[in-house]
Design an enzyme around this catalytic site. Sequence first.
Site, PDB file in Angstrom:
ATOM      1  N   GLU A   1      85.605   9.226   4.125  1.00  0.00           N
ATOM      2  CA  GLU A   1      85.437   8.412   5.833  1.00  0.00           C
ATOM      3  C   GLU A   1      85.207   9.233   6.811  1.00  0.00           C
ATOM      4  O   GLU A   1      84.689   8.856   7.703  1.00  0.00           O
ATOM      5  CB  GLU A   1      87.000   8.075   6.553  1.00  0.00           C
ATOM      6  CG  GLU A   1      87.302   7.201   5.005  1.00  0.00           C
ATOM      7  CD  GLU A   1      86.977   5.677   4.538  1.00  0.00           C
ATOM      8  OE1 GLU A   1      86.084   5.252   5.711  1.00  0.00           O
ATOM      9  OE2 GLU A   1      86.573   5.699   3.223  1.00  0.00           O
TER      10      GLU A   1
ATOM     11  N   TRP B   1      81.533   8.590   7.107  1.00  0.00           N
ATOM     12  CA  TRP B   1      80.401   8.142   7.614  1.00  0.00           C
ATOM     13  C   TRP B   1      80.637   8.342   8.765  1.00  0.00           C
ATOM     14  O   TRP B   1      79.826   7.458   8.908  1.00  0.00           O
ATOM     15  CB  TRP B   1      81.879   6.514   7.545  1.00  0.00           C
ATOM     16  CG  TRP B   1      81.646   5.951   6.127  1.00  0.00           C
ATOM     17  CD1 TRP B   1      82.451   6.246   5.237  1.00  0.00           C
ATOM     18  CD2 TRP B   1      80.506   4.835   6.395  1.00  0.00           C
ATOM     19  NE1 TRP B   1      81.946   5.094   4.024  1.00  0.00           N
ATOM     20  CE2 TRP B   1      80.803   4.452   4.258  1.00  0.00           C
ATOM     21  CE3 TRP B   1      79.400   4.089   6.759  1.00  0.00           C
ATOM     22  CZ2 TRP B   1      79.786   3.665   4.060  1.00  0.00           C
ATOM     23  CZ3 TRP B   1      78.976   3.700   6.412  1.00  0.00           C
ATOM     24  CH2 TRP B   1      78.664   2.941   5.003  1.00  0.00           C
TER      25      TRP B   1
ATOM     26  N   TRP C   1      72.001 -16.359  17.498  1.00  0.00           N
ATOM     27  CA  TRP C   1      73.521 -16.413  17.835  1.00  0.00           C
ATOM     28  C   TRP C   1      73.910 -17.441  19.121  1.00  0.00           C
ATOM     29  O   TRP C   1      73.100 -18.469  19.573  1.00  0.00           O
ATOM     30  CB  TRP C   1      74.029 -15.580  18.925  1.00  0.00           C
ATOM     31  CG  TRP C   1      73.518 -13.703  18.332  1.00  0.00           C
ATOM     32  CD1 TRP C   1      72.625 -13.238  18.225  1.00  0.00           C
ATOM     33  CD2 TRP C   1      74.087 -13.499  17.012  1.00  0.00           C
ATOM     34  NE1 TRP C   1      72.479 -12.014  16.798  1.00  0.00           N
ATOM     35  CE2 TRP C   1      73.638 -12.057  16.104  1.00  0.00           C
ATOM     36  CE3 TRP C   1      75.394 -13.523  15.803  1.00  0.00           C
ATOM     37  CZ2 TRP C   1      73.726 -11.290  15.261  1.00  0.00           C
ATOM     38  CZ3 TRP C   1      75.745 -13.078  14.847  1.00  0.00           C
ATOM     39  CH2 TRP C   1      75.003 -11.863  14.597  1.00  0.00           C
TER      40      TRP C   1
ATOM     41  N   ASN D   1      91.595   0.067  10.655  1.00  0.00           N
ATOM     42  CA  ASN D   1      89.950  -0.188   9.946  1.00  0.00           C
ATOM     43  C   ASN D   1      89.161  -1.804   9.261  1.00  0.00           C
ATOM     44  O   ASN D   1      88.841  -2.335   9.360  1.00  0.00           O
ATOM     45  CB  ASN D   1      89.481   1.076   8.952  1.00  0.00           C
ATOM     46  CG  ASN D   1      87.830   0.961   8.764  1.00  0.00           C
ATOM     47  OD1 ASN D   1      87.776   0.920   9.559  1.00  0.00           O
ATOM     48  ND2 ASN D   1      87.702   1.025   7.387  1.00  0.00           N
TER      49      ASN D   1
ATOM     50  N   TRP E   1      76.496  -9.509  17.858  1.00  0.00           N
ATOM     51  CA  TRP E   1      78.148  -9.207  17.455  1.00  0.00           C
ATOM     52  C   TRP E   1      77.552  -7.573  18.686  1.00  0.00           C
ATOM     53  O   TRP E   1      78.822  -6.513  18.737  1.00  0.00           O
ATOM     54  CB  TRP E   1      77.380  -7.351  16.454  1.00  0.00           C
ATOM     55  CG  TRP E   1      75.626  -7.161  15.986  1.00  0.00           C
ATOM     56  CD1 TRP E   1      75.057  -7.920  16.287  1.00  0.00           C
ATOM     57  CD2 TRP E   1      75.670  -5.681  17.161  1.00  0.00           C
ATOM     58  NE1 TRP E   1      73.774  -7.070  16.171  1.00  0.00           N
ATOM     59  CE2 TRP E   1      73.990  -6.056  16.828  1.00  0.00           C
ATOM     60  CE3 TRP E   1      76.284  -5.060  18.075  1.00  0.00           C
ATOM     61  CZ2 TRP E   1      73.340  -4.517  17.720  1.00  0.00           C
ATOM     62  CZ3 TRP E   1      75.815  -3.325  18.182  1.00  0.00           C
ATOM     63  CH2 TRP E   1      74.394  -4.272  18.310  1.00  0.00           C
TER      64      TRP E   1
ATOM     65  N   TRP F   1      79.423  -1.867  13.566  1.00  0.00           N
ATOM     66  CA  TRP F   1      79.219  -3.180  14.195  1.00  0.00           C
ATOM     67  C   TRP F   1      78.425  -4.160  13.646  1.00  0.00           C
ATOM     68  O   TRP F   1      77.797  -4.755  12.923  1.00  0.00           O
ATOM     69  CB  TRP F   1      79.531  -3.511  15.703  1.00  0.00           C
ATOM     70  CG  TRP F   1      80.987  -4.198  16.299  1.00  0.00           C
ATOM     71  CD1 TRP F   1      81.203  -3.089  16.984  1.00  0.00           C
ATOM     72  CD2 TRP F   1      81.517  -5.536  16.472  1.00  0.00           C
ATOM     73  NE1 TRP F   1      83.008  -3.862  17.208  1.00  0.00           N
ATOM     74  CE2 TRP F   1      82.699  -5.437  17.195  1.00  0.00           C
ATOM     75  CE3 TRP F   1      81.108  -6.573  15.601  1.00  0.00           C
ATOM     76  CZ2 TRP F   1      83.809  -6.464  17.040  1.00  0.00           C
ATOM     77  CZ3 TRP F   1      81.983  -7.336  16.103  1.00  0.00           C
ATOM     78  CH2 TRP F   1      82.880  -7.225  16.228  1.00  0.00           C
TER      79      TRP F   1
HETATM   80  C1  FAD Z   1      83.607  -3.033  13.990  1.00  0.00           C
HETATM   81  C2  FAD Z   1      84.233  -1.346  14.242  1.00  0.00           C
HETATM   82  C3  FAD Z   1      84.633  -1.078  15.121  1.00  0.00           C
HETATM   83  C4  FAD Z   1      84.885   0.439  14.815  1.00  0.00           C
HETATM   84  N1  FAD Z   1      84.557   1.445  16.399  1.00  0.00           N
HETATM   85  C5  FAD Z   1      85.364   2.359  16.077  1.00  0.00           C
HETATM   86  C6  FAD Z   1      85.259   2.890  16.969  1.00  0.00           C
HETATM   87  O1  FAD Z   1      85.190   2.986  17.882  1.00  0.00           O
HETATM   88  N2  FAD Z   1      85.055   4.522  16.902  1.00  0.00           N
HETATM   89  C7  FAD Z   1      85.594   5.441  15.882  1.00  0.00           C
HETATM   90  O2  FAD Z   1      85.648   6.497  15.841  1.00  0.00           O
HETATM   91  N3  FAD Z   1      85.863   4.466  15.010  1.00  0.00           N
HETATM   92  C8  FAD Z   1      85.466   2.906  14.435  1.00  0.00           C
HETATM   93  N4  FAD Z   1      84.961   2.709  13.065  1.00  0.00           N
HETATM   94  C9  FAD Z   1      85.533   3.563  11.998  1.00  0.00           C
HETATM   95  C10 FAD Z   1      86.781   3.247  12.237  1.00  0.00           C
HETATM   96  O3  FAD Z   1      87.687   1.087  12.024  1.00  0.00           O
HETATM   97  C11 FAD Z   1      87.693   4.488  12.624  1.00  0.00           C
HETATM   98  O4  FAD Z   1      87.235   5.407  12.668  1.00  0.00           O
HETATM   99  C12 FAD Z   1      89.537   4.090  11.856  1.00  0.00           C
HETATM  100  O5  FAD Z   1      90.120   3.399  12.362  1.00  0.00           O
HETATM  101  C13 FAD Z   1      89.981   5.330  13.143  1.00  0.00           C
HETATM  102  O6  FAD Z   1      91.107   5.466  12.233  1.00  0.00           O
HETATM  103  P1  FAD Z   1      92.278   6.140  11.916  1.00  0.00           P
HETATM  104  O7  FAD Z   1      91.466   7.316  12.183  1.00  0.00           O
HETATM  105  O8  FAD Z   1      93.105   6.055  11.243  1.00  0.00           O
HETATM  106  O9  FAD Z   1      90.724   6.622  10.410  1.00  0.00           O
HETATM  107  P2  FAD Z   1      91.638   7.536   9.095  1.00  0.00           P
HETATM  108  O10 FAD Z   1      90.639   6.403   7.700  1.00  0.00           O
HETATM  109  O11 FAD Z   1      92.278   8.443   8.818  1.00  0.00           O
HETATM  110  O12 FAD Z   1      90.360   8.110   8.684  1.00  0.00           O
HETATM  111  C14 FAD Z   1      89.699   9.595   9.704  1.00  0.00           C
HETATM  112  C15 FAD Z   1      88.664  10.014  10.343  1.00  0.00           C
HETATM  113  O13 FAD Z   1      87.406   9.701   9.674  1.00  0.00           O
HETATM  114  C16 FAD Z   1      86.374   8.695  10.497  1.00  0.00           C
HETATM  115  N5  FAD Z   1      85.909   7.517  10.260  1.00  0.00           N
HETATM  116  C17 FAD Z   1      87.132   6.578   8.631  1.00  0.00           C
HETATM  117  N6  FAD Z   1      86.159   5.451   9.201  1.00  0.00           N
HETATM  118  C18 FAD Z   1      85.787   5.364   8.935  1.00  0.00           C
HETATM  119  C19 FAD Z   1      84.316   4.501   9.644  1.00  0.00           C
HETATM  120  N7  FAD Z   1      84.411   3.157   9.005  1.00  0.00           N
HETATM  121  N8  FAD Z   1      83.455   4.706  10.307  1.00  0.00           N
HETATM  122  C20 FAD Z   1      83.103   5.843  10.889  1.00  0.00           C
HETATM  123  N9  FAD Z   1      83.595   6.969  10.532  1.00  0.00           N
HETATM  124  C21 FAD Z   1      84.811   6.391  10.066  1.00  0.00           C
HETATM  125  C22 FAD Z   1      87.404   7.976  11.922  1.00  0.00           C
HETATM  126  O14 FAD Z   1      86.903   9.785  13.215  1.00  0.00           O
HETATM  127  C23 FAD Z   1      88.910   8.181  11.469  1.00  0.00           C
HETATM  128  O15 FAD Z   1      89.227   9.357  12.937  1.00  0.00           O
HETATM  129  C24 FAD Z   1      84.785   0.900  13.376  1.00  0.00           C
HETATM  130  C25 FAD Z   1      84.547   0.151  12.506  1.00  0.00           C
HETATM  131  C26 FAD Z   1      84.651  -1.096  12.972  1.00  0.00           C
HETATM  132  C27 FAD Z   1      84.517  -1.745  11.048  1.00  0.00           C
END
Ligand code: FAD
Length: 500
Positions: free
Chosen positions: A300, A303, A331, A366, A384, A407
Amino acid sequence: MKAARLPTSQLPTSESRASGSPASPSLLWFRDDLRLSDNPALAALAEARTPLAALYVLDEDSPGVRPLGGAARWWLAQSLRALAADLKDRGVPLILRRGPANRVVPEVAALLGAATVAFNDRAGAAETRVDHAVAARLLSEDRRVLSFCAHLLHPPGSVEGASGGMPRTFSSFHRAALKARRLDTPLPAPKHLDGVAHPPEGETLESFDLEPTHPDWAGGLRSAWTAGEAAAQARLAAFMDAGLAGYAEGRDRPDLNHVSRLSPHLRFGEISPRQILSAVRHAAEAGAVPLVDADKFEAELYWREFSYHLLAEMPDLARSNIQHGFDAFPWRECPGELKAWHKGLTGYPLVDAGLRQLWQTGWMHNRVRMVVASFLTKHLLIDWRSGEDWFWDTLVDADGANNAASWQWVAGSGLDAAPYFRIFNPVTQGEKFDPDGTYVRTFVPELGKLPAPLIHKPWTADAHTLAHAGIRLGHTYPRPLVDHGAARERALRAFESTRK
Ligand SMILES: Cc1cc2nc3c(=O)[nH]c(=O)nc-3n(C[C@H](O)[C@H](O)[C@H](O)COP(=O)(O)OP(=O)(O)OC[C@H]3O[C@@H](n4cnc5c(N)ncnc54)[C@H](O)[C@@H]3O)c2cc1C
């Protein structure tokens, strides 16, 4: 002064152009790196032991730099407060200034008589342009400039596939990145810093006007979060203790506590990805957490790296479709439905719970982000970019790379995106990932008394059950804005147009 072991940035620097006496002050320009530990720019200046002043510039004037959204502004205020206190404890002043960075940074450097200015890189084309302009101006004034890459595990553009260039799928990117991955030990916070005795005058944090007052909508954010480096480290420790084991399965459950919630801390650089990765890998090596959970969590984090690589390649990521087939997508313009989505009044409980969690706390799980984004772009066929804008304004972790890339991923226009025909069913998603309805009950309390089998589809409950739960559909809770089956068919027809 050396930057050994640290990935250095692409900016012009001036290792060989040192001027000033050894005691000439140095200036540390803080940006998306609001921490003292694992901060290579700070470590380099601390090693030199020159008197130090720190600077933060609220730059809302440089062309192309996207202004922060409301929730992120709130976070920034808390984070700057914490950083100023941490620096003050070490005798270093944090100067706050407002204005275009390419004017303000050289101005403060001149007032300070700084021989060296150091900073860590930011992402984004406009930000990089500003940084180049600042560096060029400082160099022309015969100051030394040091810059480092500290926001990512891999500097943007450095992960390449076998045939060169950024790998086009996440799995190939991840594979290539793992080959290049270095598990360097994070830098400790400097033990000793010398602050300058007479720093140039700054502005007050209050004058930045970052926090809402009339109305003060930040109560939910205050209850949910503590910003700052110490809070980021505490959150990492709590996650290592109680969240990481079980992450691989539990991360999809918004009703459980298996995600780290480190995202806003990472966004503002209160903690580095290297610190997080190092803690996770050590725990896995020591057998303290299952490997499968550590690997999934690391993926993650990758990502995030993938999104930043993408942003470096596509500076207009938040506005332009990566797949141009989407440029002619039909759209729909429907402000009423967009407003219902904003407010969490779509009639689909999981979608509404997510949007209300976002509004109340500035964050959303997420899994639910994916469901609400799919609902907007596929059930409602709303662009989007409207969703990206809303998230930008309301998320405390709103991030120029992750938000736009995610997005586009959900909408189907992204790189290695979810296929257009993957249309999440908000009912079955709820039943699978919030089986008892705990998450929905927390954020949609008007449905709290519905039994679990009905909580994700209240419109199927009979009149007696609804009355018993105190629900009047269409009054106390909306009926579904669209029928899932019909919306799905409409979306599939619309998406066909992108394939012609
Ligand atoms: C529509 C949409 C918009 C999003 N907008 C953002 C945003 O503005 N900022 C943001 O940081 N993340 C965003 N995310 C990705 C993800 O949802 C969040 O990073 C995550 O929910 C943060 O929670 P956490 O720190 O508990 O994640 P954890 O699951 O604990 O993951 C640890 C770290 O890994 C990274 N990470 C985790 N999942 C993703 C992912 N799918 N994509 C990229 N990095 C990821 C983040 O930096 C996160 O803090 C978005 C996802 C979606 C579907």
